[in-house]
Design a protein around this motif. Structure first.
Motif, mmCIF file in Angstrom:
data_model
loop_
_atom_site.group_PDB
_atom_site.id
_atom_site.type_symbol
_atom_site.label_atom_id
_atom_site.label_comp_id
_atom_site.label_asym_id
_atom_site.label_seq_id
_atom_site.Cartn_x
_atom_site.Cartn_y
_atom_site.Cartn_z
ATOM 1 N N VAL A 99 -10.600 3.158 3.913
ATOM 2 C CA VAL A 99 -11.722 2.437 3.303
ATOM 3 C C VAL A 99 -12.691 2.148 4.446
ATOM 4 C CG1 VAL A 99 -12.450 0.401 2.027
ATOM 5 C CG2 VAL A 99 -10.173 1.336 1.624
ATOM 6 N N VAL B 169 -6.226 7.118 2.122
ATOM 7 C CA VAL B 169 -6.010 5.659 2.134
ATOM 8 C C VAL B 169 -7.225 4.925 2.721
ATOM 9 C CG1 VAL B 169 -4.369 3.842 2.781
ATOM 10 C CG2 VAL B 169 -3.565 6.175 2.533
ATOM 11 N N THR C 248 -3.466 9.568 17.297
ATOM 12 C CA THR C 248 -4.541 9.997 18.200
ATOM 13 C C THR C 248 -4.036 10.792 19.411
ATOM 14 O OG1 THR C 248 -4.486 7.892 19.382
ATOM 15 C CG2 THR C 248 -6.079 8.068 17.598
ATOM 16 N N THR D 84 0.838 -1.212 0.000
ATOM 17 C CA THR D 84 0.000 0.000 0.000
ATOM 18 C C THR D 84 0.875 1.265 0.000
ATOM 19 O OG1 THR D 84 -1.820 -1.193 1.020
ATOM 20 C CG2 THR D 84 -1.870 1.206 1.213
ATOM 21 N N THR E 1 -2.682 -1.396 -4.554
ATOM 22 C CA THR E 1 -2.053 -2.312 -3.604
ATOM 23 C C THR E 1 -1.702 -3.658 -4.258
ATOM 24 O OG1 THR E 1 -3.095 -1.190 -1.760
ATOM 25 C CG2 THR E 1 -2.360 -3.432 -1.344
ATOM 26 N N ALA F 41 -6.219 6.761 8.701
ATOM 27 C CA ALA F 41 -6.686 6.757 10.089
ATOM 28 C C ALA F 41 -7.758 5.697 10.332
ATOM 29 C CB ALA F 41 -7.234 8.139 10.459
ATOM 30 N N GLY F 42 -8.428 5.289 9.260
ATOM 31 C CA GLY F 42 -9.523 4.323 9.429
ATOM 32 C C GLY F 42 -10.745 4.953 10.069
ATOM 33 N N GLY G 267 -1.837 8.848 10.874
ATOM 34 C CA GLY G 267 -1.876 7.397 11.101
ATOM 35 C C GLY G 267 -0.464 6.857 11.200
ATOM 36 N N ARG G 268 -0.242 5.926 12.152
ATOM 37 C CA ARG G 268 1.117 5.388 12.367
ATOM 38 C C ARG G 268 1.110 3.862 12.406
ATOM 39 N NH1 ARG G 268 1.952 7.022 18.778
ATOM 40 N NH2 ARG G 268 -0.206 6.632 19.388
ATOM 41 N N SER G 269 0.234 3.239 11.588
ATOM 42 C CA SER G 269 0.219 1.767 11.597
ATOM 43 C C SER G 269 1.481 1.234 10.921
ATOM 44 C CB SER G 269 -1.014 1.229 10.870
ATOM 45 O OG SER G 269 -0.865 1.418 9.478
ATOM 46 N N ILE H 283 1.477 -1.008 8.689
ATOM 47 C CA ILE H 283 1.285 -1.367 7.272
ATOM 48 C C ILE H 283 1.129 -0.153 6.366
ATOM 49 C CG2 ILE H 283 0.362 -3.681 7.759
ATOM 50 C CD1 ILE H 283 -2.404 -2.579 6.988
ATOM 51 N N ILE I 169 -3.949 18.277 15.612
ATOM 52 C CA ILE I 169 -3.736 17.680 14.285
ATOM 53 C C ILE I 169 -3.854 18.730 13.184
ATOM 54 C CG2 ILE I 169 -4.722 16.043 12.610
ATOM 55 C CD1 ILE I 169 -5.150 14.163 14.950
HETATM 56 P P1 NAP Z 1 -4.955 1.224 11.878
HETATM 57 O O1 NAP Z 1 -3.987 0.119 12.097
HETATM 58 O O2 NAP Z 1 -6.288 1.199 12.548
HETATM 59 O O3 NAP Z 1 -4.213 2.589 12.250
HETATM 60 C C1 NAP Z 1 -4.888 3.802 12.245
HETATM 61 C C2 NAP Z 1 -3.943 4.884 12.678
HETATM 62 O O4 NAP Z 1 -4.613 6.143 12.593
HETATM 63 C C3 NAP Z 1 -3.463 4.750 14.120
HETATM 64 O O5 NAP Z 1 -2.100 5.072 14.178
HETATM 65 C C4 NAP Z 1 -4.303 5.767 14.891
HETATM 66 O O6 NAP Z 1 -3.601 6.369 15.961
HETATM 67 C C5 NAP Z 1 -4.541 6.836 13.827
HETATM 68 N N1 NAP Z 1 -5.806 7.560 13.982
HETATM 69 C C6 NAP Z 1 -7.038 7.048 14.084
HETATM 70 N N2 NAP Z 1 -7.956 8.039 14.160
HETATM 71 C C7 NAP Z 1 -7.264 9.197 14.113
HETATM 72 C C8 NAP Z 1 -7.633 10.561 14.154
HETATM 73 N N3 NAP Z 1 -8.918 10.934 14.243
HETATM 74 N N4 NAP Z 1 -6.657 11.476 14.067
HETATM 75 C C9 NAP Z 1 -5.361 11.113 13.961
HETATM 76 N N5 NAP Z 1 -4.947 9.835 13.929
HETATM 77 C C10 NAP Z 1 -5.893 8.891 13.998
HETATM 78 O O7 NAP Z 1 -5.288 1.408 10.322
HETATM 79 P P2 NAP Z 1 -4.448 1.049 8.995
HETATM 80 O O8 NAP Z 1 -4.306 -0.416 8.877
HETATM 81 O O9 NAP Z 1 -3.266 1.921 8.861
HETATM 82 O O10 NAP Z 1 -5.529 1.510 7.904
HETATM 83 C C11 NAP Z 1 -5.983 2.841 7.840
HETATM 84 C C12 NAP Z 1 -7.117 2.929 6.822
HETATM 85 O O11 NAP Z 1 -6.585 2.584 5.538
HETATM 86 C C13 NAP Z 1 -8.263 1.939 7.059
HETATM 87 O O12 NAP Z 1 -9.473 2.561 6.647
HETATM 88 C C14 NAP Z 1 -7.942 0.781 6.145
HETATM 89 O O13 NAP Z 1 -9.097 0.090 5.736
HETATM 90 C C15 NAP Z 1 -7.325 1.511 4.990
HETATM 91 N N6 NAP Z 1 -6.378 0.671 4.208
HETATM 92 C C16 NAP Z 1 -6.549 0.666 2.864
HETATM 93 C C17 NAP Z 1 -5.677 -0.069 2.095
HETATM 94 C C18 NAP Z 1 -5.837 -0.078 0.609
HETATM 95 O O14 NAP Z 1 -5.271 -0.889 -0.075
HETATM 96 N N7 NAP Z 1 -6.583 0.859 0.060
HETATM 97 C C19 NAP Z 1 -4.657 -0.836 2.676
HETATM 98 C C20 NAP Z 1 -4.491 -0.772 4.059
HETATM 99 C C21 NAP Z 1 -5.374 -0.006 4.822
HETATM 100 P P3 NAP Z 1 -3.086 5.545 17.266
HETATM 101 O O15 NAP Z 1 -1.848 4.819 16.810
HETATM 102 O O16 NAP Z 1 -2.788 6.605 18.248
HETATM 103 O O17 NAP Z 1 -4.214 4.625 17.645
#
Ligand code: NAP
Length: 296
Positions: free
Chosen positions: A236, A234, A195, A142, A276, A214-215, A166-168, A170, A200
């Motif tokens: 979904v 990003v 978060t 991704t 992706t 951020a999801g 976001g800091r995941s 992946i 922000i």
């Molecule tokens: P994740 O593991 O849930 O991580 C979300 C990150 O965003 C965390 O670091 C969280 O902070 C932060 N966050 C959440 N709400 C926030 C806010 N309001 N303000 C600031 N930061 C915030 O999600 P992910 O796996 O990275 O995925 C993120 C999104 O991308 C999802 O919707 C997922 O479905 C999508 N995605 C799409 C693809 C694609 O191929 N299109 C691939 C992967 C993911 P904390 O660390 O402090 O909790």
């Protein structure tokens, strides 16, 4: 300002055409056929769709493809045994274990068991570490897709203020790391928000390039961005269902208000999503070339 749409579906189609040609050349000139195996444990419907798409795309491009569908009660030992077999199989250049694994299986142990040279998902700690020190072998798919969208849309990355929400492991961390590197398609100044970030909007308003993973639907709204920003959404998120039972999807960015100010923005769906799987195919081709000694 009317934002230009960065259409991931079109960019992905273009890259797939390039890959198809490269794969045909590899076969014709070197008798090399890249091979990808997908391993699905359990019957999660979303995972079945993803694995099906990966298999279909492999076949369309001329990549040799194998698929293992294992029952949800597969033991850790049996899964590790299969990975060991695939690590040794010369037909296979890329191993993709579809995540998440059912409860009871140790994901980390499974990912570490994959030969880093066959880790086309880019999640093995060796590949994460290589990316960190600026010597990447396999970029996670991704983030690699996001970087390609920026490059191919002609966005100025070098010297840009990039803000990642976001800091995941992946998405957020690897894309931040990639754009920070002293390399082509990078050299940006990168800020990561999460978060616990105090304000922000203070950061997002400074962004020349804003990447939101951020999801959370509408995590970023128009009042949080500056005129002329390039936005990669990003997220979904399912925000409802149509009368026909189809999922209604939205990104993490409030498209209507942000697109009024943005120079360019990815739509959801049709933005990052289609990139992706394409990047997975690109990594598989690279793995085949490395295995055949055709590239470093
Ligand atoms: P994740 O593991 O849930 O991580 C979300 C990150 O965003 C965390 O670091 C969280 O902070 C932060 N966050 C959440 N709400 C926030 C806010 N309001 N303000 C600031 N930061 C915030 O999600 P992910 O796996 O990275 O995925 C993120 C999104 O991308 C999802 O919707 C997922 O479905 C999508 N995605 C799409 C693809 C694609 O191929 N299109 C691939 C992967 C993911 P904390 O660390 O402090 O909790």
């Amino acid at each position: 300002m009317t934002a230009q749409l960065i259409k991931g579906a079109e960019v992905a189609a273009q890259i797939r055409e390039e890959l198809k040609k490269e794969i045909a050349d590899l076969k014709a000139k070197h008798n090399v056929v890249p091979g990808l195996v997908t391993v699905l444990v359990g019957a999660d419907p979303a995972s079945q769709v993803y694995v099906g798409q990966k298999e279909k795309t492999s076949k369309e491009l001329g990549i040799y493809s194998e698929r293992y569908d294992l029952p949800a009660d597969t033991s850790q030992a049996d899964l590790l045994k299969l990975i060991d077999k695939l690590n040794k199989d010369p037909k296979i250049n890329g191993i993709l274990v579809q995540l998440p694994l059912p409860k009871g299986l140790n994901e980390e142990e499974v990912l570490i068991a994959i030969d880093p040279k066959k880790d086309v998902d880019g999640f093995h700690p060796v590949n994460v570490g290589k990316l960190m020190i600026g010597e990447p072998d396999y970029l996670p798919c991704t983030p690699a897709g996001i970087q390609q969208l920026l490059i191919r849309s002609g966005t100025q990355i070098e010297g840009a203020e990039v803000v990642v929400v976001g800091r995941s492991n992946i998405v957020g961390k690897p894309i931040a790391n990639m754009l920070l590197q002293k390399a082509e398609g990078a050299n940006a100044t990168v800020t990561i928000c999460h978060t616990r970030t105090k304000d922000i909007a203070f950061h997002t308003k400074r962004a020349d390039i804003l990447i939101v993973a951020a999801g959370k639907p509408k995590a970023v709204t128009g009042d949080m961005v500056k005129e002329g920003v390039v936005v990669i959404d990003v997220g979904v998120n399912q925000i409802g269902t149509t009368a026909e039972g189809k999922r209604i999807l939205a990104g993490d960015v409030d498209f209507d208000t942000v697109s009024e100010k943005a120079k360019a923005i990815t739509p959801v769906p049709g933005g990052v999503g289609p990139m992706t799987i394409t990047m997975l195919m690109m990594n598989t081709v690279r793995a085949a070339k490395v295995a055949a000694g055709l590239t470093e």
